[in-house]
Design an enzyme around this catalytic site. Structure first.
Site, short mmCIF file in Angstrom:
data_model
loop_
_atom_site.label_atom_id
_atom_site.label_comp_id
_atom_site.label_asym_id
_atom_site.label_seq_id
_atom_site.Cartn_x
_atom_site.Cartn_y
_atom_site.Cartn_z
N ASN A 180 -3.58 -7.31 -6.58
CA ASN A 180 -2.48 -7.14 -5.62
C ASN A 180 -2.57 -8.21 -4.54
O ASN A 180 -1.60 -8.91 -4.24
CB ASN A 180 -2.55 -5.77 -4.95
CG ASN A 180 -2.61 -4.65 -5.95
OD1 ASN A 180 -2.16 -4.81 -7.07
ND2 ASN A 180 -3.17 -3.52 -5.56
N ASP A 181 -3.76 -8.32 -3.96
CA ASP A 181 -3.93 -9.36 -2.95
C ASP A 181 -4.05 -10.74 -3.58
O ASP A 181 -3.59 -11.72 -3.01
CB ASP A 181 -5.16 -9.06 -2.08
CG ASP A 181 -4.84 -8.04 -1.01
OD1 ASP A 181 -3.77 -8.18 -0.38
OD2 ASP A 181 -5.62 -7.11 -0.83
N GLU A 231 -10.25 -11.02 -4.62
CA GLU A 231 -8.82 -10.82 -4.34
C GLU A 231 -8.20 -11.95 -3.54
O GLU A 231 -7.10 -11.80 -3.01
CB GLU A 231 -8.59 -9.45 -3.68
CG GLU A 231 -9.46 -9.17 -2.48
CD GLU A 231 -9.26 -7.75 -1.93
OE1 GLU A 231 -8.29 -7.08 -2.28
OE2 GLU A 231 -10.11 -7.34 -1.12
N ARG A 290 -10.41 3.87 -2.16
CA ARG A 290 -10.02 3.18 -0.92
C ARG A 290 -10.32 4.14 0.23
O ARG A 290 -9.81 5.27 0.24
CB ARG A 290 -8.52 2.87 -0.94
CG ARG A 290 -8.09 1.82 -1.95
CD ARG A 290 -6.59 1.62 -1.89
NE ARG A 290 -6.13 0.47 -2.62
CZ ARG A 290 -5.60 0.50 -3.85
NH1 ARG A 290 -5.51 1.65 -4.50
NH2 ARG A 290 -5.18 -0.61 -4.42
N CYS A 335 -8.78 -3.82 -10.73
CA CYS A 335 -8.30 -2.58 -10.11
C CYS A 335 -7.00 -2.77 -9.35
O CYS A 335 -6.59 -1.90 -8.60
CB CYS A 335 -9.36 -1.98 -9.21
SG CYS A 335 -9.86 -3.08 -7.89
N HIS A 343 0.81 -1.22 0.00
CA HIS A 343 0.00 0.00 0.00
C HIS A 343 0.84 1.27 0.00
O HIS A 343 0.41 2.30 -0.50
CB HIS A 343 -0.98 -0.02 1.17
CG HIS A 343 -2.08 -1.00 0.94
ND1 HIS A 343 -2.05 -2.27 1.44
CD2 HIS A 343 -3.19 -0.91 0.18
CE1 HIS A 343 -3.11 -2.92 1.02
NE2 HIS A 343 -3.83 -2.12 0.27
N ARG A 358 2.97 -8.92 -0.24
CA ARG A 358 3.16 -7.89 -1.28
C ARG A 358 4.02 -6.73 -0.82
O ARG A 358 4.51 -5.96 -1.64
CB ARG A 358 1.79 -7.38 -1.73
CG ARG A 358 0.96 -6.87 -0.58
CD ARG A 358 -0.49 -6.72 -0.95
NE ARG A 358 -0.79 -5.39 -1.46
CZ ARG A 358 -2.02 -4.91 -1.59
NH1 ARG A 358 -3.05 -5.66 -1.29
NH2 ARG A 358 -2.21 -3.70 -2.04
N ARG A 376 -15.10 1.75 -1.78
CA ARG A 376 -14.88 0.49 -1.08
C ARG A 376 -14.93 0.75 0.42
O ARG A 376 -14.26 1.66 0.91
CB ARG A 376 -13.52 -0.11 -1.46
CG ARG A 376 -13.36 -1.52 -0.88
CD ARG A 376 -12.07 -2.15 -1.33
NE ARG A 376 -10.94 -1.50 -0.68
CZ ARG A 376 -9.67 -1.78 -0.97
NH1 ARG A 376 -9.39 -2.67 -1.91
NH2 ARG A 376 -8.69 -1.16 -0.35
C1 PEP Z 1 -5.97 -5.39 -4.60
O1 PEP Z 1 -5.79 -6.15 -3.66
O2 PEP Z 1 -5.59 -5.64 -5.78
C2 PEP Z 1 -6.67 -4.12 -4.40
C3 PEP Z 1 -7.01 -3.35 -5.41
O3 PEP Z 1 -6.91 -3.73 -3.11
P1 PEP Z 1 -5.77 -3.14 -2.14
O4 PEP Z 1 -4.55 -2.90 -2.97
O5 PEP Z 1 -6.31 -1.90 -1.54
O6 PEP Z 1 -5.59 -4.22 -1.14
MG MG Z 2 -6.80 -5.79 -1.79
#
Ligand code: PEP
Ligand code: MG
Length: 605
Positions: A485-486, A462, A320, A533, A213, A496, A356
């Site tokens: 990402n997750d 995710e 977010r 996303c 993040h 990550r 979200r």
């Molecule tokens: C993700 O996990 O890809 C996502 C968009 O949410 P975040 O990066 O806020 O966990």
């Molecule tokens: Mg996520």
């Protein structure tokens, strides 16, 4: 001792150019002067305590010692990747630090001062470190340089402890001089939310991963950044000049004339490219064969709104909301949330905003929930614990406040969709919907006019479980947002944000792509709107593959939109589908990367 000559050599070396490589986070090139946030802050103000506070201060000290040991231990573990001479220099130093963080005179003395002099932990540490340093400096020894070094080591550990004692998530970056390049061991997402992109030219840290993040925040703010630069903070000194290339992932300390020329040229090229891409703003995001691709923006903090407008985003695909909860000790109430969401929705002038609800957990640091007004504990493995929707269903009062604010904004300001993070079972969506409907009834009773049809309620896809059960989740959800990402983190069991395993974090791993494909196809079959996303969406090299997998809506950091649009406008969907088919036949991530890199629009790939 042989450390002295080594140190003298290294003092000379410290005047020389040094190049560090890390993880490129993007947003261009910066040339500036080091501002080292790992340097001692101004001495913490002296604090006295009362007898009942002694135990709490002892515990704070114990916590700070544990954190400091972990930090120094990490630095020690990483030494093997540095050149041999650097290892020789740093190893004894870090070992000395670790010894001082075991049961040393410094810690014993500080504890005693807390108890007998009734001093706050940071004041006790400071006084004890100064007392020990004074004794060392007056010792009878001809090796005066050695004595000075040992005294400075004690002070350094004292400062590290003080930083860990006094640091809270509300680290201030107000004193950073304009145009500075910020260096830090680590920057948390909450820290990143406090950075002012108009003041800070660039950021480089030792810790961090490409899609953590913190990286997402830095990209969003458009600050040239490089994370995971091993050895950088040890080598840098305040005031050093730096050329930082966030695209190449390099940091040059004390650049020589040649490196400066190269840096300036890269800076100018980046600015030219930005102007060129800016011209695409008003052009449609359409492939050569007429397929429309919706390019939306992710938003982390409202400061990004002007950037989003400039980029020509077609709405916000992921707002977010964590920023609202960070860097404060209380929780934002319904009205505070309303004002914040309303500002964003109004700025999008009729384009939809997907909000979200709070995704607390993992690396996201929310003081009020961690140990503040509404404490929650995630257990030993926060990423697998009470994260996202799981936490909200356990504490529905948090979700209710958020739903109430969003529903009001949707009714009064502009179109919104509501997105649930970390869904793993369909019932979580069903439960959240019940709460949303309950909140709507309550609002109506309060006299708020809401449309009969409430905003669409969607699920983040995710986790591998959610992706593989996408068809079941689709029965409850109104739309999907695929969070790669997750998804990559949970599929590959790679944190990550963890620099040590950053080389294993790969959204192009076939396992991740198969899950993206599975979830996308389930959504398309069931005619459910689906977007992607995760950070992948903003990587223009991956656009052909994502379109080939069937995606038509991508949500990304605003600054990536023009570049992705430029790529979309040169693509033919048939070519993209062929590329995706070839990619999905592969089992080797490296081969997939080659195919993606080698894709040339219009050529028979
Ligand atoms: C993700 O996990 O890809 C996502 C968009 O949410 P975040 O990066 O806020 O966990
Ligand atoms: Mg996520």
């Amino acid at each position: 001792m042989k450390t002295e000559p080594t140190r003298r050599t290294s003092a000379a070396k410290r005047a020389q150019e040094a190049v560090f490589r890390g993880i490129p986070i993007g947003a261009g090139v910066a040339i500036g002067t080091v501002f080292d946030t790992t340097e001692a802050p101004a001495e913490a103000p002296r604090r006295n305590i009362s007898p009942p506070e002694v135990e709490a201060e002892r515990q704070s000290l114990a916590r700070a010692v544990a954190i400091s040991r972990k930090q120094v231990g990490k630095l020690r573990n990483r030494l093997s990747i540095l050149p041999e001479e650097a290892q020789e220099e740093l190893a004894p130093l870090l070992d000395a630090y670790l010894m001082m963080l075991a049961d040393s005179r410094l810690l014993r003395g500080a504890r005693k001062r807390i108890e007998t002099e009734l001093l706050a932990a940071e004041t006790a540490v400071h006084d004890e470190a100064e007392a020990i340093a004074a004794i060392i400096l007056t010792a009878k020894d001809d090796d005066k340089a050695g004595l000075r070094r040992r005294a400075s080591e004690v002070r350094e550990i004292g400062r590290r402890l003080t930083r860990n004692l006094t640091q809270n998530p509300f680290r201030s970056f107000k004193d950073v001089p304009e145009g500075a390049i910020l260096l830090a061991d680590e920057l948390t997402p909450a820290d990143a939310a406090l950075l002012d992109p108009s003041r800070i030219a660039g950021v480089a840290t030792e810790e961090g991963g490409a899609d953590g993040h913190t990286a997402i925040m830095l990209r969003a703010l458009g600050i040239p950044s490089v994370l995971g630069c091993h050895g950088l903070t040890e080598a840098a000194q305040p005031g050093d000049h730096v050329v930082l290339d966030g695209t190449a992932g390099t940091v040059v300390l004390r650049p020589g004339p040649e490196a400066l020329v190269v840096g300036k040229a890269a800076l100018a090229a980046f600015a030219r490219e930005r102007v060129k891409l800016g011209k695409l703003r008003r052009l449609p995001s359409e492939t050569t064969d007429g397929e429309l691709v919706e390019l939306q923006a992710n938003l982390e903090i409202p400061a990004e709104l002007p950037l989003i407008a400039q980029a020509g985003a077609q709405g916000i695909g992921l707002l977010r909301t964590e920023f609202l909860f960070m860097n404060r000790e209380d929780l934002p109430d319904e009205d505070a949330q309303y004002v914040s969401y309303a500002q964003v929705v109004a700025a999008m002038a009729g384009d939809s905003v997907t909000i979200r609800v709070l995704d607390w957990g993992g690396e996201k640091d929310i003081q009020a929930l961690a140990d503040g007004v509404a404490p929650l504990h995630t257990g030993p493995n926060p990423a697998l614990g009470l994260r996202g929707i799981r936490m909200l269903l356990k504490r529905p009062e948090l979700l209710e406040v958020q739903f109430a604010a969003i529903l009001r904004v949707g009714a009064e300001v502009g179109p919104v969709r509501i997105l649930l993070p970390m869904v793993t079972v369909p019932d979580e969506v069903a439960q959240a919907r019940e709460i949303m409907e309950r909140v709507a009834r309550r609002l109506r009773r309060r006299g708020v006019t809401l449309p009969e049809k409430l905003p669409p309620l969607g699920a983040m896809i995710e986790t591998p479980g959610a992706a593989l059960a996408a068809d079941a989740i689709a029965l409850e959800a109104d739309f999907f947002a695929i969070g790669t990402n997750d998804l990559a983190m949970y599929t590959l069991a790679v944190d990550r944000a963890e620099v040590e395993v950053a080389h294993l974090y790969d959204p192009l791993h076939p396992a991740v792509l198969r899950l993206v494909q599975f979830a996308t196809e389930a959504a398309l079959r069931l005619r459910l709107p689906v977007s992607l996303c995760g950070e992948m969406a903003g990587n223009a090299r991956l656009t052909p593959l994502l379109l080939g997998l069937g995606l038509r809506t991508l949500s990304m950091n605003a600054s990536a939109i023009p570049r992705v649009k430029q790529v979309v406008r040169g693509l033919d969907i048939g070519d993209c589908a062929r590329l995706a088919r070839r990619v999905m036949e592969q089992v080797e991530p490296r081969r997939i990367a080659e195919l993606v890199e080698g894709f040339v629009p219009g050529a028979r790939n």
